[in-house]
Structure formats: C-alpha cells, structure tokens
Write an enzyme that holds these catalytic residues in place. Structure first.
Site, short mmCIF file in Angstrom:
data_model
loop_
_atom_site.label_atom_id
_atom_site.label_comp_id
_atom_site.label_asym_id
_atom_site.label_seq_id
_atom_site.Cartn_x
_atom_site.Cartn_y
_atom_site.Cartn_z
N LYS A 180 0.87 -1.19 0.00
CA LYS A 180 0.00 0.00 0.00
C LYS A 180 0.89 1.23 0.00
CE LYS A 180 -1.82 2.60 2.97
NZ LYS A 180 -1.56 3.85 2.21
N GLU A 253 10.05 0.95 10.32
CA GLU A 253 11.07 1.97 10.00
C GLU A 253 10.40 3.31 10.20
OE1 GLU A 253 14.08 1.39 9.36
OE2 GLU A 253 14.02 -0.76 8.97
N CYS A 287 13.75 10.80 6.92
CA CYS A 287 13.83 10.30 8.29
C CYS A 287 15.24 10.39 8.85
CB CYS A 287 13.33 8.87 8.34
SG CYS A 287 14.15 7.83 7.13
N GLU A 384 9.96 15.59 15.01
CA GLU A 384 10.25 15.60 13.58
C GLU A 384 9.50 16.73 12.92
OE1 GLU A 384 9.03 11.84 11.84
OE2 GLU A 384 10.98 11.71 10.89
#
Ligand code: NAD
Length: 483
Positions: A180, A253, A287, A384
């Site tokens: 997906k 992850e 990331c 983040e």
C-alpha cells in the site's frame, strides 16, 4: 518528460496481475506539489479490496514459495531491467508527484533498481547452520522458509525507493506481497506494477491504493504474516498494537531526528557541504535528515555563520529545472505543519537566522531555515519537523554532546565530524542510533542495513539482514539408526 506515458498510467489497484477499480466508493486526489494542483485520482481502498488482494496473493503463494532461488532471482533481475528501460518515465512521474528535483529522482530510481538487483543476487545466497547430530540417532537441520503473505506500507517521501525496500527482500525470500503506497504519492508504485504485470506471476505482487482505511485493513488481516511499515512513529505505534490480533510480525522503519555532532577539529567546509545535502535534500523530508547540529564551542560561531550562508545559497525552485537543489514540500498539510512549527518557534527564545517562512506560493515551497539558541527540550529539537529546518546547539564537553545527541525519543541516523579516529570510534559507540556516519551524513548502500532503535522502530531494511526479517527458520529433526 513524456506526458503521454504519465497520462496512460492506470489509476487503480493492481490485484492478481490486473488493474482493477475494486470496491472503493471514494477516490483520493493526487497532487503536483510544485504547482499545488490535483493531477489524478486513485481509489480509496477498502477492507474488501484488501480481501481481494489477499485472495490473489493466497492463490500465488505456494507456487512462488516453491520456485527456486535461481528462478526468483531471474525474475527480479528482469523487473530491475524493465525499470531501467523505463527510467525516464519513472523519474518524470516521481518528480511530478513528489516535487523532487529531477536529478534526485534519477539518483533514487537508480538506487531502487540497484537494490532490486542486490535482492535478486541475495536470493541465492541465504545461509544457515550446518546440519548435525545433537541427540544420538537424530540429525537436525535448518530450513529457511518464507513467511507467506506479507504487506508493505510506505510513506510519501521516497516512493520508489520504499517500494524497492519492501518488494526486493519480500519476493527474493519467496513471499508474496501486498503493497500500500502512501495516498499522496502512489504513482511510481503503479508504474512499477504495470511493468511487473509482464514479468511476475499474477498475485505475487499486489498494490492496494488508499489511506489508513486500507492500511488498517491490512494490519488487521489474519492471513497476512508480516507488516513492514515505513512511516511515522505514531502510525508505527498503532500498527504494533493492532498487529497483536494474529501476532503477525511487524517491521517498523519510523521517524528520526538525526544529530550532527561536530567536534572542534572537524573540517568546516566538509561539514557545511554535508549539511547542505543532509538537511535540505528532499526538502528535509527525510527520516535521516541532518536536523540537529550539536557543535563544539571552539567551532560553533564559524560553523553558524557558514551554515547560514550555505542555506541562503540553496537553489529552491521548479523541480524540473536542471540546477534546482530543493523543490517544494509534498503537500498543503506538510506546508502547514512546517509553518506551524516555525510560527510557534518565533514565539520562543529560538533565533531564526534565515528562512522560517513559506516560499513561492504557486507551490508548497518553504525556505531553507537555520535556527539557533534552542534548548534541548524545544519542540524543534524533540519532534520531527520533516521540512528544511536545521537547529544549532553548542556543547562544552563530549559528555554533553552525547547527552544532546541521545536526548530525544528517536534513534535512526546520526553523524559525527572529527579528524580524530579515536574520538570517532568512542563517540560512534555511545550514540544511540541504527547508523552513525563519520565525516559524512546519510550515505546508504544496498549491502548495509538501515533501521532504528528507540522510537525509530525495529527491523532492518536493506542488506542480508532484511532478507532474514522476511523469512523464518524451521528446525527439522530426523530420527534414524546410528552406525
Ligand atoms: P505516515 O505514518 O502518516 O504514513 C505512512 C503510511 O502509513 C502511509 O501509507 C499511510 O497511508 C499509512 N497509514 C497511516 N495510518 C495508518 C494506520 N492507522 N494503519 C495502517 N496504515 C496507516 O507517514 P508519512 O507522513 O507518509 O511519512 C513520513 C514519516 O515516515 C516520517 O515520520 C518519516 O520519518 C518516516 N520515514 C521513515 C523512514 C525510515 O526508514 N525509518 C523512511 C522514510 C520515512
């Protein structure tokens, strides 16, 4: 760019080797972020679409698991070759859909192709322990077997690379895959599905488009044996919790907040060049982006001034223009999110040295941003941002540098800049991260693992370790007469 090739892309699920509209009632708009305009629509996948993909995967699973490594390898090489033959189309699609500068999209597509080739070779190199007699009259050996039906859920920032991260190890080890892609950036995945239709047996690789509705149905499905997510820590937590329903494996992850520890003997020019790429590549939507400079007092002022000059020089603009270094953010939501962080930062003691505001309003652009005078508990240090924002902190002792570097929930990537090998060895041991780069930042290669610790998740992408994650070992013990 070949607009015709893009306009022909099927905007449907890919299930059992064919494109299908499936069961979705709703459709989701896909945007060109450089123009802030919708360009396509995809089906918003439902649980019924996931069920159809599982049924197709189930039909394909046994025969794919029984293919020899040599045969799986051959087909993966063919897929990589076919992607290479279509590289210009893939690059054009990725640039259009993610707003990546074309040369970055090129580099990433070549990396994805190389990774699939790595997995094609690795399929034939899986090893186990030697067989032996551990009980009298019994011989034991280890079989390495596929898990069965596995799923990959990918984020919007590196669509084609993330496809390769999931597809390569899953298929190489004899699993069948349901992928997906992120709802914002599904286009290169659909193009690869179109190529795969000519190469892979039906049902070995399936794509369900959509958002968290399809994602949640995948995670809940009892016949899916592993879900590999690359995405945010928040989504990772949900998936880890939901996956307990059938105790499927999860491979996560997740986010990162990479520290860049600069000792006073570092090569200043090299650090600045490393930060130009590390902080602003992909508009900071990475990331492992270099997000937090932690610099020794002896180099801090010179580094601050040089980094500000560098950030002002970054060429932001149309991703289709050759010398553009940084394109837009991926979406209006992401632009609002990054702007929100900076609006709040201005109300604190943080010192915005350059940038801090949106750019050209014809797309989702944001200026390269450098912020000094941030405390360790500032949200720009702790969370983040996923945009082109770099913070600067000064340290006195190396113990303080390590405390700053390790003082967030994340542990994905980190870099360390010094001429002293001994200090580099000691500090790379003490930094909590899945990867530590010394005198470089964010260099990846298919042969070496990628994955985090702490809230950056667990499991490894890339390397032989990823193939291990996608397989399980079975002990077979044979009782027999001994001589
Ligand atoms: P996200 O978590 O919002 O979405 C990732 C994927 O998960 C999408 O496909 C989304 O549709 C799906 N999803 C969302 N909610 C779900 C749910 N409840 N159940 C199942 N699926 C669900 O992340 P994003 O905004 O697309 O991507 C950015 C994030 O990805 C950042 O946090 C970034 O650090 C992370 N990321 C990590 C790595 C890595 O290798 N560690 C690489 C790239 C990006």
């Amino acid at each position: 760019m070949d607009p015709y090739a893009i306009s022909k892309l099927p905007m449907q699920h890919f299930i059992g080797g064919v494109f299908t509209a499936g069961h979705a009632v709703d459709r989701l708009a896909v945007f060109n972020p450089a123009r802030a305009e919708p360009i396509f629509e995809i089906p918003r996948g439902t649980a019924a679409d996931v069920e159809a993909a599982v049924a197709a995967a189930r039909r394909a699973q046994r025969s794919w698991a029984l293919t020899t490594p040599s045969e799986r390898s051959r087909l993966l090489y063919r897929l990589a070759d076919s992607m290479e033959a279509e590289i210009e189309t893939l690059v054009a699609i990725e640039t259009l859909n993610v707003g990546k500068p074309r040369r970055n999209a090129h580099q990433e597509t070549r990396f994805a192709i190389d990774l699939i080739r790595f997995c094609a070779g690795a399929a034939r190199c899986m090893e186990g322990k030697a067989a032996g007699e551990y009980l009298p009259g019994h011989t034991s050996f280890i079989r390495r077997e596929p898990l069965g039906i596995v799923a990959g859920i990918t984020p919007w920032n590196y669509p084609i690379v993330m496809l390769a991260y999931k597809l390569g190890p899953a298929l190489a080890t004899g699993n069948v895959l349901i992928l997906k892609p992120a709802e914002q950036t599904p286009l290169t995945t659909l193009k690869v599905a179109e190529l795969a239709a000519e190469i892979l047996p039906p049902g070995v690789f399936n794509v369900v488009t959509g958002d968290e509705v399809a994602g949640a149905a995948i995670v809940r499905h009892p016949d899916i044996r592993l879900v590999s997510l690359t995405g945010s820590t928040a989504t990772g937590r949900i998936i880890a919790r939901e996956a307990t329903s059938n105790l499927k494996r999860v491979h996560l992850e997740l986010g990162g907040k990479a520290p860049v520890v600069v000792l006073d003997d570092a090569d200043l020019d090299a650090v600045v060049a490393g930060l130009r790429k590390g902080a602003f590549y992909n508009s900071g939507q990475d990331c492992t982006a270099a997000t937090r400079v932690i610099a020794a007092a002896g180099i801090y002022d010179r580094l601050r001034d040089a980094v500000v000059e560098m950030a002002k020089a970054v060429r932001v603009g149309d991703p289709d223009t050759d010398d553009t270094e940084m394109g837009p953010l991926v979406s209006a939501e992401q632009l609002a999110r990054v702007s929100g962080f900076m609006d709040r930062a201005r109300a604190t003691k943080a010192n915005v040295l350059t940038g801090g505001l949106p750019g050209d309003p014809s797309g989702y652009f944001f200026a390269p941003t450098i912020v000094a005078d941030v405390e360790q508990n500032h949200e720009l240090v702790q969370h983040e941002v996923f945009g082109p924002v770099l913070t600067l902190q000064k340290f006195g002792t190396e113990a303080e540098a390590i405390a700053f570097a390790n003082g967030t929930d994340f542990g994905l990537g980190a870099s360390l800049w010094t001429q002293d090998v001994g200090r580099a060895m000691a500090l790379s041991r003490d930094i909590q991260a899945g990867a530590v780069w010394v005198n470089c930042h964010d260099a990846v290669t298919p042969e070496m693992p990628h994955g985090g610790v702490k809230c950056s998740g667990y499991g490894k992408d890339l390397s032989m370790y990823s193939l291990e994650d996608y397989s399980h070992i079975k002990h077979v013990m044979v009782r027999h007469e001994t001589a």
